[in-house]
Motif scaffolding. Structure first.
Motif, PDB file in Angstrom:
ATOM      1  N   THR A  35       0.309  -1.133   0.222  1.00 40.99           N
ATOM      2  CA  THR A  35       0.228   0.047   0.157  1.00 40.99           C
ATOM      3  C   THR A  35       0.797   1.900   0.349  1.00 40.99           C
ATOM      4  OG1 THR A  35      -1.594  -1.553   1.424  1.00 40.99           O
ATOM      5  CG2 THR A  35      -2.535   1.765   0.956  1.00 40.99           C
TER       6      THR A  35
ATOM      7  N   ASP B 202      -0.615  10.900   0.401  1.00 36.80           N
ATOM      8  CA  ASP B 202       0.083  11.217  -0.150  1.00 36.80           C
ATOM      9  C   ASP B 202       0.102  12.741  -0.773  1.00 36.80           C
ATOM     10  OD1 ASP B 202       0.270   7.863  -1.673  1.00 36.80           O
ATOM     11  OD2 ASP B 202       0.970   8.782  -0.310  1.00 36.80           O
TER      12      ASP B 202
ATOM     13  N   ALA C 226       2.505   1.855  -3.010  1.00 36.19           N
ATOM     14  CA  ALA C 226       1.106   1.940  -4.372  1.00 36.19           C
ATOM     15  C   ALA C 226       1.741   1.220  -5.271  1.00 36.19           C
ATOM     16  CB  ALA C 226       1.395   3.319  -5.870  1.00 36.19           C
TER      17      ALA C 226
END
Lengths: 235, 248
Positions: free
Chosen positions: B173, B227, B176
């Motif tokens: 995760t 992010d 990505a």
């Protein structure tokens, strides 16, 4: 990578760049002999005196080497005649630098400066340096850069002395931490001690005129240090 | 800068102290030594401990393993001023030409140190299960954007109470979807995965299809779940409500 040709950088600014410890040429691996001295038993209380000693001996040999190299490079920039002359300067420097460990380190640092010179002063430095000749120490490469950048001899001497003192000062803060501002004062004390010698060293023109100021105790420490399995600095 | 794919692939190995970087290099040498010509550069805080470990492991000829002093600045030596490492790599490549792969081990520093693309073509970032299951979730440039993330010492997971699959899922995760390998040198399947990843990278490097990327500079702190987090003064990010949020 080359600076715009219509912009002139003042030689004093180039000297500041070269004296800056953040310049990415690999200088941070050197304690300019301080770690070997401390590991060899020199008390931390002697760091200031030791720095003054270095500034008035070994640093002047390095400075004289740079001055003579700059003189040769200035006379015939980028020509093959210079390469043979610089090889003679390197030989004179090596004869005045008895510690093989110190010579190896200076040559390693010289390679870092060659990378810088090639990137920034490519046109002026050209093929001045003989790729098949003896590997030049930092002081020789520094002289070639100084010639390309227009740094005059006395400034070059002060630059070399300062750079060595500052390298030792930075290392001191990692090895024997004390008041950093006090250590900054040591740098100025070392430079002040070298000042009476600046004119004479700046006047060197030929390899045989380079000061021969060996420091046997420090050289012994440097050799012994290279055999330790635990050390922070190359020398 | 990487000049030509005809020279060796330079692969950096970064990660905190004690995650098994040296042992990983030994594993790589054993797994690849028969088909690739290898060299190793180590960066220790205290010089040559890692080089000596690797030489004594007998996985590679001792002269192909070299130690670089970092002046007590291991992060500088792989990022801000790579000169000493670059010269060592060039020397190794010249002395043992042609080399296929040079492994450069960073001095174990912290979670934020990553290699500059001026020194390496690609980099692994190594974590281990013993460092805690939540480390991968915390992110950072190396965890998020290294070419490969290794979750090491999976054989220790039962002893330290870490759920490897959850840790790997967290890592995926944080990255990505970029590759993660759960590794134990005692697990041949995981070593085979690592070997295949490196060989594929070497192939891409040789064919000119690999582009070095920079994972990014050291971050003063990281946020796990946002992010696009805005660091301006006006952000509306609910700090008080975000218990997962980490200031490192």
């Amino acid at each position: 990578m080359a600076p715009p040709t219509d912009t002139l950088v003042d030689p004093a600014t180039v000297a500041l760049l070269l004296a800056d410890g953040r310049l990415p040429t690999g200088g941070h691996v050197s304690s300019a002999g301080l770690e070997p001295a401390l590991r060899g038993g020199m008390p931390a209380e002697s760091i200031r005196e030791w720095m003054i000693g270095r500034a008035t001996t070994v640093s002047l040999t390095e400075a004289g080497t740079a001055v003579v190299a700059a003189h040769l490079a200035r006379r015939s920039p980028g020509q093959n005649t210079t390469a043979a002359g610089l090889d003679a300067v390197t030989a004179a420097w090596a004869a005045r630098t008895p510690s093989p460990v110190q010579r190896r380190l200076s040559r390693q640092l010289g390679r870092g400066y060659v990378r810088l010179a090639t990137a920034v002063w490519a046109a002026a430095v050209g093929d001045t340096m003989n790729p098949r000749g003896p590997q030049p120490p930092r002081s020789v490469v520094l002289g070639v850069i100084a010639a390309a950048a227009g740094i005059e001899a006395a400034s070059l001497v002060r630059l070399v002395v300062y750079e060595e003192a500052q390298a030792a000062a930075s290392a001191a803060l990692k090895l024997e931490p004390q008041d950093p501002l006090l250590v900054a004062g040591f740098v100025l004390d070392a430079c002040a001690a070298a000042e009476p010698h600046v004119a004479a060293v700046a006047a060197c023109r030929r390899p045989e005129e380079i000061p021969a100021a060996s420091t046997p105790q420090s050289e012994g420490w440097t050799q012994a240090h290279s055999l330790l399995t635990e050390r922070l600095f190359r020398a | 800068m990487p000049d030509s794919p005809s020279r060796s692939l330079r692969l950096g190995i970064a990660g905190p102290v004690g995650v098994g970087k040296s042992s990983l290099i030994a594993t790589l040498c054993r797994a690849l030594g028969d088909e690739l010509a290898l060299g190793v550069i180590t960066n220790d805080i205290y010089t040559d401990e890692d080089a000596r470990f690797l030489r004594s492991a007998g996985v590679l000829a001792p002269e192909r393993i070299r130690a670089v002093e970092t002046g007590a600045c291991p992060h500088t030596a792989i990022r801000d001023d790579v000169t000493a490492n670059l010269l060592a790599v060039e020397d190794l490549e010249q002395d043992f030409a042609p080399l296929d792969l040079v492994l450069i081990e960073s001095g174990g520093d912290n979670l934020t140190a990553t290699f500059s693309p001026a020194l390496v073509d690609a980099q692994l970032f190594v974590l281990d299960v013993a460092g805690g299951g939540d480390v991968a979730r915390k992110g950072g440039p190396g965890i998020a954007r290294a070419d490969l993330l290794i979750v090491n010492k999976t054989d220790l997971a039962p002893h330290v109470g870490v759920d490897v699959s959850a840790m790997v899922a967290d890592a995926r995760t944080a990255r990505a979807g970029a590759p993660v390998i759960a590794l134990s040198r005692h697990d041949p399947h995981s070593v085979a995965q690592l070997r295949a990843w490196v060989l594929a990278l070497v192939d891409r490097h040789r064919s000119g299809d690999h582009t070095p990327i920079d994972p990014g500079p050291m971050a003063p702190h990281s946020h796990a779940h946002d992010d696009d987090h805005d660091h301006d003064a006006h952000h509306e990010h609910p700090h008080d409500a975000d218990d997962h949020h980490d200031h490192g």
